[in-house]
Design a protein around this motif. Structure first.
Motif, PDB file in Angstrom:
ATOM      1  N   ASP A 192       0.857  -1.183   0.000  1.00  0.00           N
ATOM      2  CA  ASP A 192       0.000   0.000   0.000  1.00  0.00           C
ATOM      3  C   ASP A 192       0.894   1.235   0.000  1.00  0.00           C
ATOM      4  O   ASP A 192       1.681   1.434   0.936  1.00  0.00           O
ATOM      5  N   PRO A 193       0.816   2.085  -1.030  1.00  0.00           N
ATOM      6  CA  PRO A 193       1.718   3.240  -1.103  1.00  0.00           C
ATOM      7  C   PRO A 193       1.628   4.163   0.107  1.00  0.00           C
ATOM      8  O   PRO A 193       2.652   4.690   0.567  1.00  0.00           O
ATOM      9  N   ASP A 194       0.416   4.377   0.626  1.00  0.00           N
ATOM     10  CA  ASP A 194       0.257   5.268   1.780  1.00  0.00           C
ATOM     11  C   ASP A 194       0.916   4.681   3.026  1.00  0.00           C
ATOM     12  O   ASP A 194       1.570   5.399   3.800  1.00  0.00           O
ATOM     13  N   LEU A 195       0.743   3.376   3.228  1.00  0.00           N
ATOM     14  CA  LEU A 195       1.374   2.717   4.374  1.00  0.00           C
ATOM     15  C   LEU A 195       2.894   2.737   4.232  1.00  0.00           C
ATOM     16  O   LEU A 195       3.625   2.912   5.214  1.00  0.00           O
ATOM     17  N   GLN A 227       4.070  -3.061 -12.306  1.00  0.00           N
ATOM     18  CA  GLN A 227       5.083  -2.011 -12.409  1.00  0.00           C
ATOM     19  C   GLN A 227       4.885  -1.176 -13.677  1.00  0.00           C
ATOM     20  O   GLN A 227       4.602  -1.689 -14.755  1.00  0.00           O
ATOM     21  N   ASN A 228       5.047   0.133 -13.505  1.00  0.00           N
ATOM     22  CA  ASN A 228       4.952   1.058 -14.637  1.00  0.00           C
ATOM     23  C   ASN A 228       5.671   2.350 -14.281  1.00  0.00           C
ATOM     24  O   ASN A 228       5.843   2.681 -13.100  1.00  0.00           O
ATOM     25  N   ARG A 234       5.366   8.892  -9.587  1.00  0.00           N
ATOM     26  CA  ARG A 234       4.364   9.400  -8.639  1.00  0.00           C
ATOM     27  C   ARG A 234       4.737   9.059  -7.199  1.00  0.00           C
ATOM     28  O   ARG A 234       4.762   9.936  -6.328  1.00  0.00           O
ATOM     29  N   TYR A 235       5.041   7.790  -6.942  1.00  0.00           N
ATOM     30  CA  TYR A 235       5.242   7.367  -5.565  1.00  0.00           C
ATOM     31  C   TYR A 235       6.688   7.508  -5.089  1.00  0.00           C
ATOM     32  O   TYR A 235       6.921   7.817  -3.905  1.00  0.00           O
ATOM     33  N   MET A 236       7.641   7.279  -5.959  1.00  0.00           N
ATOM     34  CA  MET A 236       9.034   7.436  -5.517  1.00  0.00           C
ATOM     35  C   MET A 236       9.334   8.898  -5.187  1.00  0.00           C
ATOM     36  O   MET A 236      10.085   9.190  -4.246  1.00  0.00           O
ATOM     37  N   GLN A 237       8.755   9.824  -5.928  1.00  0.00           N
ATOM     38  CA  GLN A 237       8.931  11.238  -5.583  1.00  0.00           C
ATOM     39  C   GLN A 237       8.271  11.558  -4.246  1.00  0.00           C
ATOM     40  O   GLN A 237       8.841  12.272  -3.413  1.00  0.00           O
ATOM     41  N   HIS A 267      16.537   8.727 -18.670  1.00  0.00           N
ATOM     42  CA  HIS A 267      17.199   9.364 -19.809  1.00  0.00           C
ATOM     43  C   HIS A 267      16.406  10.588 -20.278  1.00  0.00           C
ATOM     44  O   HIS A 267      16.988  11.629 -20.605  1.00  0.00           O
ATOM     45  N   GLN A 268      15.100  10.431 -20.300  1.00  0.00           N
ATOM     46  CA  GLN A 268      14.252  11.471 -20.887  1.00  0.00           C
ATOM     47  C   GLN A 268      13.435  12.257 -19.870  1.00  0.00           C
ATOM     48  O   GLN A 268      12.945  13.344 -20.188  1.00  0.00           O
ATOM     49  N   ARG A 269      13.288  11.728 -18.681  1.00  0.00           N
ATOM     50  CA  ARG A 269      12.352  12.340 -17.726  1.00  0.00           C
ATOM     51  C   ARG A 269      12.998  12.417 -16.346  1.00  0.00           C
ATOM     52  O   ARG A 269      12.972  11.462 -15.586  1.00  0.00           O
ATOM     53  N   PRO A 270      13.554  13.560 -15.992  1.00  0.00           N
ATOM     54  CA  PRO A 270      14.215  13.670 -14.685  1.00  0.00           C
ATOM     55  C   PRO A 270      13.202  13.730 -13.545  1.00  0.00           C
ATOM     56  O   PRO A 270      12.017  14.030 -13.751  1.00  0.00           O
ATOM     57  N   LEU A 271      13.667  13.438 -12.357  1.00  0.00           N
ATOM     58  CA  LEU A 271      12.832  13.579 -11.167  1.00  0.00           C
ATOM     59  C   LEU A 271      12.608  15.053 -10.849  1.00  0.00           C
ATOM     60  O   LEU A 271      13.452  15.910 -11.137  1.00  0.00           O
ATOM     61  N   ASN A 272      11.490  15.326 -10.218  1.00  0.00           N
ATOM     62  CA  ASN A 272      11.170  16.694  -9.808  1.00  0.00           C
ATOM     63  C   ASN A 272      11.062  16.729  -8.288  1.00  0.00           C
ATOM     64  O   ASN A 272      10.018  16.446  -7.706  1.00  0.00           O
ATOM     65  N   LEU A 273      12.185  17.062  -7.626  1.00  0.00           N
ATOM     66  CA  LEU A 273      12.247  17.075  -6.170  1.00  0.00           C
ATOM     67  C   LEU A 273      12.535  18.480  -5.664  1.00  0.00           C
ATOM     68  O   LEU A 273      13.146  19.292  -6.370  1.00  0.00           O
TER      69      LEU A 273
END
Length: 574
Positions: A192-195, A227-228, A234-237, A267-273
């Motif tokens: 569960d992502p929230d948990l 996995q996608n 969404r969740y790792m950020q 390669h194409q989409r950096p993280l936004n932190l």
């Protein structure tokens, strides 16, 4: 770690590999000192482009070992065999400066689970004999809650000056991993992502200000049918932001997809932190990651394919300006697994070349309970079944070369140069004098080379270059550096054969004889149809370095130089 084929329980491994821990403790300690391993560092740690650095800006290279603490018992493995402080001390004594300590999510999010005592946890699994051993070796832990026992292990590591990376390995305690175990990706039955974010926040808060806890790996080996890429971002950020908000001191370490093999989407989409100077990426690799490729295909071809895959899907982040933490790799330390042996020769070359941070799988000698077997022997473990002996001391010597940075902030002892590394032995090419053949020796004593666009390998500070002389004979140093016999190309799919031509135009490759002397031989295993040949003795890596190496005094003696010049220009009869 991917699920390995089950191996039978055993009270000991082959006696030829067993070396008493205390008998070789001094040897290993001297080895560490000789390799200049940095054990103490100013904390917290930060990132500076592709490097992990301390508060003074000097590089701190993570040279870690994995200590499993996510299994059904929910206790760090091995405490039935040795006191926790003895194990913590052994980690430094073996040359590691860091532990990747795993934890299951439910330990920190399920109060009824985290509050049971260690004794009760063992009883629930029918491990009654282990309780007796645990009581004898760790009486202060046996009646703690499993959550407090985890904290006690962290405290022991910190007290013994071991850097700690806390790794959320799985949600439901147990062995990891399969694609269908319910722990693989956000939205799975046990994920569960929230948990998960709640658990990350609790761990980050719990260990805020704890000495030596310098990083958190957010989740091990994302995988499975759900996995996608979009949910990864969404969740790792969200997880990264939650950890940083709760504890801004720790490094935030993010894994990829497909059992942590794939970060190619970056390669194409950096993280936004919202934060900087704390982000690290991690990948995993084993011989079995690619099935039986290493034992059924040509080893050069397999090496080229795997290295290209590792770089294009993971190691490219170094070029993007982020540190890379290869947080799991390893090999069967009995030395009889052809697949692992060939993989490890190839992998070790890349590890030295890219100089990334790493964590070896595993410290564990045996498990309380795994795959239904009590005391299962872990043949990837650096400690033997009894957690007292070192399983394979030569393996530790071999990886010692990658414990110390080759380059990076604070490691500019000399001007940039190259060293010639031999992964099969973990040694480097060195010269003892002009009159003696080149040989393999500790990389701390390696010769410093220049590698020119003309493909000549020249000893830094001299006019001498490496030259192929005769088939089966030692390679030599010469001042005739324009000949084809003084030009060295990296050939084969592995790019680890160093090839030149003799005066009769015969192609040869660098090789190593039984006495560790550098010789030239016919290049082997180049045909992709040859799947049985092992090219390990002919695999070399030319490594960039700014690390100081020893200068051999005999090289500077005038008489040998004059004699060498005479032999070089007038023949061996002089």
């Amino acid at each position: 770690m991917l699920k390995l084929p089950s191996s039978s329980s055993s009270s000991s491994s082959s006696s030829s590999l067993n070396v008493s821990f205390f008998n070789i403790q001094l040897f290993i300690l001297l080895l560490i000192i000789n390799q200049h391993v940095v054990i103490v560092s100013s904390q917290p740690l930060y990132t500076n482009s592709r490097w992990i650095v301390n508060s003074t800006g000097q590089r701190v290279k993570l040279a870690c070992v994995n200590w499993v603490s996510h299994m059904d018992v929910m206790l760090a493995e091995g405490l039935n065999h040795q006191p926790v402080d003895a194990i913590s001390k052994s980690i430094n004594n073996m040359g590691f400066n860091c532990v990747r300590l795993t934890w299951p999510l439910f330990l920190f999010t399920n109060d009824s689970l985290g509050s049971i005592t260690v004794r009760q946890s063992f009883k629930n699994l029918g491990l009654f004999s282990s309780i007796v051993d645990l009581q004898a070796n760790n009486p202060s832990i046996v009646d703690l809650s499993v959550l407090d026992a985890y904290k006690a292990v962290v405290a022991s590591l910190a007290k013994n000056n071991v850097i700690i990376i806390l790794d959320n390995h799985i949600s439901k305690p147990g062995w990891c991993c399969s694609g269908f175990d319910g722990n693989g990706f956000f939205g799975d039955p046990y994920f569960d992502p929230d948990l998960w974010i709640q658990g990350l926040t609790k761990v980050a808060t719990t260990f805020k200000g704890t000495t030596n806890v310098v990083g958190m790996s957010l989740r091990n080996e994302l995988r499975g049918p759900l996995q996608n890429v979009d949910d990864w971002y969404r969740y790792m950020q969200k997880g990264a932001e939650a950890v940083h908000a709760a504890n801004s001191d720790v490094l935030v370490i993010l894994s990829g997809l497909s059992f942590d093999k794939d970060l190619s989407f970056l390669h194409q989409r950096p993280l936004n932190l919202t934060f900087s100077d704390k982000l690290v990426f991690e990948i995993h690799r084993y011989g079995f990651t690619d099935g039986d490729t290493w034992s059924t295909e040509n080893a050069n071809q397999a090496c080229g394919e795997v290295l290209n895959d590792m770089v294009s899907k993971g190691a490219f982040v170094l070029e993007q300006g982020y540190p890379l933490f290869v947080s799991e790799f390893g090999a069967d330390q009995r030395g009889t697994n052809v697949n692992d042996n060939r993989f490890f020769n190839c992998f070790l070359g890349l590890a030295a070349e890219l100089d990334f941070d790493w964590a070896l799988w595993t410290l564990v000698g045996s498990y309380y309970l795994r795959d239904g077997i009590v005391g299962l022997n872990e043949y990837y473990g650096v400690l033997d079944w009894n957690w007292f002996d070192i399983r394979n001391s030569s393996f530790l010597q071999r990886i010692s070369v990658i414990r110390t940075p080759f380059q990076g902030p604070g490691y500019t002892d000399t001007r940039p140069h190259r060293v010639i590394f031999h992964p099969m032995t973990g040694l480097c090419v060195q010269r003892t004098s002009l009159l003696q053949p080149l040989e393999l020796g500790p990389c701390s004593e390696a010769s410093a080379w220049g590698y020119a666009p003309a493909k000549t390998l020249t000893v830094i500070g001299t006019y001498f270059c490496l030259q192929a002389d005769k088939l089966g004979q030692p390679a030599k140093l010469s001042m005739k550096c324009s000949d084809d016999s003084s030009k060295w190309d990296t050939i084969s799919d592995s790019k680890m054969h160093l090839s030149s031509k003799l005066h009769d135009a015969t192609s040869v490759c660098l090789d190593v004889d039984p006495n560790n002397v550098i010789v030239t031989q016919t290049c082997k295993c180049l045909s992709t149809n040859d799947t049985t040949c092992d090219p390990g003795s002919q695999w070399f890596k030319i490594i960039h370095s700014t690390r100081a190496t020893k200068t051999t005094k005999s090289f500077l003696q005038i008489k040998p130089i004059i004699h060498f010049l005479a032999r070089n220009f007038f023949g061996s009869s002089i």
